[in-house]
Scaffold this motif. Structure first.
Motif, mmCIF file in Angstrom:
data_model
loop_
_atom_site.group_PDB
_atom_site.id
_atom_site.type_symbol
_atom_site.label_atom_id
_atom_site.label_comp_id
_atom_site.label_asym_id
_atom_site.label_seq_id
_atom_site.Cartn_x
_atom_site.Cartn_y
_atom_site.Cartn_z
ATOM 1 N N ASP A 112 -10.098 -4.872 19.276
ATOM 2 C CA ASP A 112 -11.022 -5.680 19.630
ATOM 3 C C ASP A 112 -12.381 -5.840 18.408
ATOM 4 N N ARG A 113 -11.703 -5.542 17.213
ATOM 5 C CA ARG A 113 -12.720 -5.423 16.258
ATOM 6 C C ARG A 113 -12.934 -6.931 15.706
ATOM 7 N N PHE A 114 -12.146 -7.753 16.006
ATOM 8 C CA PHE A 114 -12.448 -9.210 15.467
ATOM 9 C C PHE A 114 -11.941 -10.041 16.355
ATOM 10 N N SER A 115 -12.367 -11.490 16.342
ATOM 11 C CA SER A 115 -11.597 -12.559 17.144
ATOM 12 C C SER A 115 -10.585 -13.388 16.126
ATOM 13 N N VAL A 116 -9.805 -13.986 16.704
ATOM 14 C CA VAL A 116 -8.973 -14.908 15.763
ATOM 15 C C VAL A 116 -9.948 -15.702 15.042
ATOM 16 N N ALA A 117 -10.907 -16.450 15.697
ATOM 17 C CA ALA A 117 -11.948 -17.237 15.188
ATOM 18 C C ALA A 117 -12.784 -16.792 14.332
ATOM 19 N N ASP A 118 -12.782 -15.470 14.254
ATOM 20 C CA ASP A 118 -13.675 -14.791 12.957
ATOM 21 C C ASP A 118 -12.627 -14.559 11.743
ATOM 22 N N VAL A 119 -11.628 -14.596 11.490
ATOM 23 C CA VAL A 119 -10.759 -14.323 10.565
ATOM 24 C C VAL A 119 -10.013 -15.308 9.906
ATOM 25 N N LEU A 120 -10.162 -16.591 10.414
ATOM 26 C CA LEU A 120 -9.408 -17.848 9.974
ATOM 27 C C LEU A 120 -9.858 -18.040 8.608
ATOM 28 N N GLY A 121 -8.915 -18.092 7.686
ATOM 29 C CA GLY A 121 -9.325 -18.343 6.427
ATOM 30 C C GLY A 121 -9.351 -17.117 5.570
ATOM 31 N N ARG A 122 -9.450 -15.878 6.153
ATOM 32 C CA ARG A 122 -9.301 -14.682 5.482
ATOM 33 C C ARG A 122 -8.123 -14.256 5.092
ATOM 34 N N THR A 123 -7.771 -13.080 4.489
ATOM 35 C CA THR A 123 -6.601 -12.633 3.852
ATOM 36 C C THR A 123 -6.154 -11.280 4.402
ATOM 37 N N ILE A 124 -4.813 -11.296 4.637
ATOM 38 C CA ILE A 124 -4.462 -9.754 5.074
ATOM 39 C C ILE A 124 -3.741 -9.338 3.751
ATOM 40 N N ILE A 125 -3.681 -8.072 3.521
ATOM 41 C CA ILE A 125 -2.942 -7.420 2.234
ATOM 42 C C ILE A 125 -2.277 -6.193 2.578
ATOM 43 N N ILE A 126 -1.226 -6.194 2.002
ATOM 44 C CA ILE A 126 -0.243 -5.147 1.980
ATOM 45 C C ILE A 126 -0.373 -4.455 0.585
ATOM 46 N N HIS A 127 -0.920 -2.926 0.682
ATOM 47 C CA HIS A 127 -0.935 -1.929 -0.144
ATOM 48 C C HIS A 127 0.223 -1.324 -0.531
ATOM 49 N N ASP A 128 0.387 -0.745 -1.758
ATOM 50 C CA ASP A 128 1.645 -0.075 -2.291
ATOM 51 C C ASP A 128 1.647 1.529 -1.795
ATOM 52 N N MET A 129 0.487 1.784 -1.322
ATOM 53 C CA MET A 129 0.277 3.309 -0.758
ATOM 54 C C MET A 129 -0.168 3.217 0.577
ATOM 55 N N LYS A 130 0.035 4.472 1.256
ATOM 56 C CA LYS A 130 -0.696 4.595 2.661
ATOM 57 C C LYS A 130 -2.176 4.951 2.540
ATOM 58 N N ASP A 131 -2.639 4.303 3.532
ATOM 59 C CA ASP A 131 -4.133 4.482 3.711
ATOM 60 C C ASP A 131 -4.446 6.072 4.103
ATOM 61 N N ASP A 132 -5.292 6.638 3.455
ATOM 62 C CA ASP A 132 -5.657 8.154 3.584
ATOM 63 C C ASP A 132 -6.714 8.289 4.927
ATOM 64 N N PHE A 133 -7.220 6.974 5.161
ATOM 65 C CA PHE A 133 -8.206 6.983 6.410
ATOM 66 C C PHE A 133 -9.576 7.869 6.010
ATOM 67 N N THR A 134 -9.725 8.197 4.652
ATOM 68 C CA THR A 134 -10.744 8.990 4.496
ATOM 69 C C THR A 134 -11.647 8.319 3.274
ATOM 70 N N SER A 135 -10.971 7.993 2.495
ATOM 71 C CA SER A 135 -11.724 7.530 0.906
ATOM 72 C C SER A 135 -12.294 6.271 1.092
ATOM 73 N N GLN A 136 -13.519 6.061 0.525
ATOM 74 C CA GLN A 136 -14.409 4.872 0.606
ATOM 75 C C GLN A 136 -14.300 4.235 -0.658
ATOM 76 N N PRO A 137 -14.365 2.822 -0.339
ATOM 77 C CA PRO A 137 -14.470 1.899 0.677
ATOM 78 C C PRO A 137 -12.956 1.664 1.398
ATOM 79 N N GLY A 138 -11.732 2.112 0.812
ATOM 80 C CA GLY A 138 -10.703 1.262 1.234
ATOM 81 C C GLY A 138 -9.536 2.309 1.486
ATOM 82 N N GLY A 139 -9.712 3.520 1.714
ATOM 83 C CA GLY A 139 -8.671 4.518 2.002
ATOM 84 C C GLY A 139 -7.724 4.769 0.956
ATOM 85 N N ASN A 140 -8.007 4.430 -0.297
ATOM 86 C CA ASN A 140 -7.180 4.718 -1.437
ATOM 87 C C ASN A 140 -5.537 4.461 -1.165
ATOM 88 N N SER A 141 -5.599 3.029 -0.966
ATOM 89 C CA SER A 141 -4.124 2.553 -0.607
ATOM 90 C C SER A 141 -3.436 2.017 -1.736
#
Length: 153
Positions: A112-141
């Motif tokens: 429930d963090r966004f609606s489809v209308a909110d994100v139209l035109g935005r991008t989805i990214i796959i990173h080559d490492m797992k997200d550590d869920f700690t490092s700022q701002p992007g999880g050291n992915s």
């Protein structure tokens, strides 16, 4: 809730970077009354672990282009989608990681963090490492290896 049919469904065709040209897939977004169902099916992720069970960062980014430079092929995807300016991993763009089995990943989750209308035109990214869920701002992915632009479907 009455939904605008033009924003009820969206999808992003994922393409790999120049270093991962065989990586591809689709991410589908379906607007539901209380949030969005996100489903991803990704093929040819790089196999990094000897057993082929790898984990990849998977995020919604604020940029609207899957372009960049040879060193950062998807730099124009910019940072995580974060309209509330919250810390990682509480951005609207923070999504669960992809769990790969021999280079293939499929999963669905509800948010429930966004609606489809909110994100139209935005991008989805796959990173080559797992997200550590700690490092700022992007999880050291790590590096961005796949990208897709969300369009109405």
């Amino acid at each position: 809730m009455i939904q605008d049919p033009s924003t009820a469904y969206a999808a992003a065709q994922i393409q790999g970077s120049i270093s991962y040209p065989d990586l591809y897939g689709i991410v589908r977004l379906k607007q539901l009354p209380n949030g969005v169902l996100v489903s991803a099916e990704i093929f040819n992720l790089p196999i990094q672990q000897p057993d082929g069970h790898d984990i990849y960062g998977f995020h919604l980014h604020e940029g609207m282009k899957c372009q960049g430079t040879p060193d950062d092929p998807f730099t124009e995807a910019r940072g995580h989608y974060n309209p509330q300016n919250t810390v990682h991993p509480y951005h609207s763009g923070d999504m669960p990681p992809l769990f790969s089995n021999q280079g293939y990943a499929y999963f669905s989750f509800f948010t429930d963090r966004f609606s489809v209308a909110d994100v139209l035109g935005r991008t989805i990214i796959i990173h080559d490492m797992k997200d550590d869920f700690t490092s700022q701002p992007g999880g050291n992915s790590g590096s961005r290896i796949g990208c897709g632009i969300i369009v109405s479907a």
